[in-house]
Scaffold this motif. Structure first.
Motif, short mmCIF file in Angstrom:
data_model
loop_
_atom_site.label_atom_id
_atom_site.label_comp_id
_atom_site.label_asym_id
_atom_site.label_seq_id
_atom_site.Cartn_x
_atom_site.Cartn_y
_atom_site.Cartn_z
N GLY A 1 54.31 11.79 76.94
CA GLY A 1 54.61 11.63 75.49
C GLY A 1 54.35 13.18 74.85
N SER A 2 54.36 13.39 73.71
CA SER A 2 54.24 14.45 72.96
C SER A 2 53.36 14.49 71.82
CB SER A 2 55.69 15.45 72.63
OG SER A 2 56.18 15.64 73.77
N LEU A 3 52.69 15.59 71.62
CA LEU A 3 52.01 15.69 70.26
C LEU A 3 51.96 17.23 69.87
CD1 LEU A 3 48.55 13.84 70.88
CD2 LEU A 3 50.16 13.23 69.27
N ARG A 4 51.88 17.25 68.43
CA ARG A 4 51.83 18.82 67.91
C ARG A 4 50.56 18.79 67.32
NH1 ARG A 4 55.46 22.35 64.01
NH2 ARG A 4 54.59 20.87 62.29
N LEU A 5 49.52 19.63 67.60
CA LEU A 5 48.48 20.09 66.89
C LEU A 5 48.55 21.14 65.73
CD1 LEU A 5 45.72 19.85 69.85
CD2 LEU A 5 46.59 17.98 68.37
N SER A 6 47.80 21.08 64.69
CA SER A 6 47.85 22.20 63.92
C SER A 6 46.63 22.80 63.51
CB SER A 6 48.25 21.83 62.39
OG SER A 6 49.71 21.24 62.67
N CYS A 7 46.69 23.90 63.15
CA CYS A 7 45.14 24.65 63.02
C CYS A 7 45.45 25.37 61.58
CB CYS A 7 44.62 25.63 64.36
SG CYS A 7 43.33 26.42 63.62
N ALA A 8 44.89 24.82 60.71
CA ALA A 8 45.19 25.62 59.39
C ALA A 8 43.91 26.51 59.08
CB ALA A 8 45.33 24.48 58.14
N ALA A 9 44.05 27.74 58.74
CA ALA A 9 43.11 28.76 58.28
C ALA A 9 43.06 28.88 56.80
CB ALA A 9 43.20 29.98 58.85
N SER A 10 41.70 28.75 56.27
CA SER A 10 41.46 29.22 55.02
C SER A 10 40.29 30.26 54.80
CB SER A 10 41.34 28.00 54.10
OG SER A 10 39.83 27.60 54.53
N GLY A 11 40.31 31.28 54.03
CA GLY A 11 39.41 32.18 53.69
C GLY A 11 39.42 33.57 54.66
N PHE A 12 40.61 33.51 55.36
CA PHE A 12 41.10 34.88 56.11
C PHE A 12 42.89 34.32 56.49
CE2 PHE A 12 41.22 33.50 60.66
CZ PHE A 12 40.51 32.33 60.38
N THR A 13 43.12 35.51 56.71
CA THR A 13 44.63 35.71 57.40
C THR A 13 44.86 35.75 58.58
OG1 THR A 13 44.98 36.89 55.09
CG2 THR A 13 46.83 36.73 57.06
N LEU A 14 45.42 34.73 59.16
CA LEU A 14 45.41 34.24 60.51
C LEU A 14 46.28 35.66 61.58
CD1 LEU A 14 46.13 30.68 61.23
CD2 LEU A 14 44.39 31.86 61.95
N ASP A 15 47.31 36.16 60.69
CA ASP A 15 47.79 37.03 61.39
C ASP A 15 47.27 38.25 61.95
OD1 ASP A 15 50.58 39.34 60.55
OD2 ASP A 15 50.43 38.13 62.18
N TYR A 16 45.92 38.52 61.53
CA TYR A 16 45.22 39.59 61.86
C TYR A 16 44.31 39.44 63.05
CZ TYR A 16 47.10 41.69 57.62
OH TYR A 16 48.06 42.09 56.97
N TYR A 17 44.27 38.03 63.45
CA TYR A 17 43.08 37.49 64.50
C TYR A 17 43.95 37.11 65.61
CZ TYR A 17 39.73 37.35 60.73
OH TYR A 17 38.91 37.65 59.64
N ALA A 18 43.13 37.18 66.74
CA ALA A 18 43.80 36.08 67.79
C ALA A 18 43.33 34.63 67.65
CB ALA A 18 43.14 36.65 69.18
N ILE A 19 44.06 33.73 68.02
CA ILE A 19 43.96 32.31 67.67
C ILE A 19 44.01 31.69 68.95
CG2 ILE A 19 44.66 29.99 66.62
CD1 ILE A 19 43.60 32.25 64.56
N GLY A 20 42.95 30.80 69.43
CA GLY A 20 42.96 30.21 70.70
C GLY A 20 42.65 28.61 70.54
N TRP A 21 43.30 27.91 71.58
CA TRP A 21 42.95 26.45 71.55
C TRP A 21 42.23 26.33 72.72
CZ3 TRP A 21 44.24 22.73 67.84
CH2 TRP A 21 45.09 23.24 67.02
N PHE A 22 41.29 25.42 72.67
CA PHE A 22 40.25 25.09 73.76
C PHE A 22 40.33 23.55 73.80
CE2 PHE A 22 38.47 29.20 74.38
CZ PHE A 22 38.98 30.06 73.08
N ARG A 23 39.72 23.09 74.98
CA ARG A 23 39.65 21.53 74.90
C ARG A 23 38.21 21.29 75.70
NH1 ARG A 23 44.64 19.80 78.65
NH2 ARG A 23 43.99 20.78 80.65
N GLN A 24 37.80 20.08 75.22
CA GLN A 24 36.73 19.90 76.27
C GLN A 24 36.78 18.13 76.52
OE1 GLN A 24 32.81 20.57 74.58
NE2 GLN A 24 31.91 20.64 76.63
#
Length: 120
Positions: free
Chosen positions: A15-38
């Motif tokens: 199957g499939s899933l789509r995860l979302s990561c919403a940012a507040s307080g800063f602009t994502l465009d200027y940051y590297a964004i990573g997904w991690f799992r444990q």
């Protein structure tokens, strides 16, 4: 500064899933964004990352070809589309941001995780 991950759940193998990561307080465009799992009993591992300095995307070998990272700057949100899910993808997934804009260094901000369970 906040990151909020969502979209996890229970899905059958394949199957499939789509995860979302919403940012507040800063602009994502200027940051590297990573997904991690444990996963239980395992160390945290990097899954995917979108760098802002060179606009490259990176994937762990175990998810390459199945997961896709993308970002919507207008919504200040990063997504992780996960297809062909396997039981070994079961884990708590976290998103994180790096001020440096590079995926190769450490992350500065972390969101709370979202549980992904792949099981029949």
């Amino acid at each position: 500064v906040q990151l909020q991950a969502s979209g996890g759940g229970l899905v059958q193998p394949g199957g499939s899933l789509r995860l979302s990561c919403a940012a507040s307080g800063f602009t994502l465009d200027y940051y590297a964004i990573g997904w991690f799992r444990q996963a239980p009993g395992k160390e945290r591992e990097g899954v995917s990352c979108f760098s802002s300095d060179d606009r490259n995307t990176y994937y762990a070998g175990s998810v390459k070809g199945r997961f896709t990272i993308s970002r919507d700057n207008a919504k200040n949100t990063v997504f992780l589309q996960m297809n062909s899910l396997k039981p070994e993808d079961t884990a708590v997934y976290y998103c994180a941001a790096a001020r440096s804009g590079s995926c190769l260094g450490g992350m500065d901000y972390w969101g709370k995780g979202t549980q992904v369970t792949v099981s029949s």
